[in-house]
Design an enzyme around this catalytic site. Structure first.
Site: not given
Length: 242
Positions: A10, A131
């Protein structure tokens, strides 16, 4: 096809970070170079690297793409990227520069017509990132929650030709509390496509548990914090699921 381990990188502000449950205020920096981290994972045997442009997800445009293109061009591993992908130009920017798969997330909710068009045009090079927060789809770096149920979105895109889904249960992300096995399996059964589980993997037995659902369509796991915290290595994860 074997169960695939996707070490996660990330990126925020040019660094390699992790957020707790997607909260930008709860950030831990794990390295100054996303490429060096990708190199390390590839050297340990990873066949895929999962990269996320956190700045891009928040800002709605590509921000940390240079690290992704460097990894795609220099590493002996495939690369998939999510975050900040809003246009066909964004998709082509990656696909034409060696990236193997582009993840469409928020745009699947905000502009489903476009997302369907991209799936039909680029096929298996597009993954749908879903998500979920309490079963509902969260968008824009998890800052918003929509009124669409995660499984409904999965089913819709499976029917339009999407082959790969990346499913994250936000409640488990970065918590090292174990994946939400029931939700992951449900997504696989509803879509009847390949589902990559994301969030919650804390120990090697979590990977074993996920692999048990391989027959249902759960084909891989994204692993982040557990690797950075030294709970196990990519090499150990690969042995576990072999």
């Amino acid at each position: 096809m074997s169960f695939t381990i996707y070490p996660a990188i990330d990126m925020r502000g040019g660094k390699c970070v992790r957020l707790l449950q997607g909260d930008y205020e709860k950030e831990t920096v794990y390295g100054d170079s996303p490429f060096d981290m990708a190199q390390k994972f590839a050297d340990e045997g990873a066949s895929w690297i999962h990269m996320v442009d956190l700045d891009g997800a928040k800002d709605g445009k590509r921000v940390n793409d240079r690290f992704v293109l460097e990894a795609a061009s220099k590493l002996n591993a495939k690369v998939q990227i999510g975050g900040g992908i809003r246009t066909e130009d964004d998709i082509l920017h990656y696909l034409e520069n060696g990236v193997d798969r582009v993840i469409i997330g928020s745009i699947a909710i905000s502009n489903p017509k476009f997302a369907v068009e991209m799936v039909r045009k680029y096929g298996s090079q597009i993954a749908i990132g879903i998500d979920a927060k309490d079963g509902y789809v969260a968008t824009h770096g998890w800052l918003n929650t929509s009124e669409m149920k995660a499984i409904d979105l999965g089913k819709r895109f499976a029917e339009t030709g999407a082959e790969t889904f990346i499913f994250t249960d936000i409640a488990t992300d970065g918590m090292l509390s174990g994946p939400n096995l029931a939700a992951v399996e449900e997504m696989a059964l509803v879509t009847k496509k390949e589902v990559i589980a994301s969030g919650g993997v804390s120990q090697l037995t979590d990977l074993t548990a996920l692999k048990k659902y391989e027959g249902s369509g759960v084909k891989g796991a994204i692993v982040g914090k557990a690797l950075y915290e030294g709970r196990f290595s990519v090499a150990e994860a690969l042995v576990e699921v072999r």
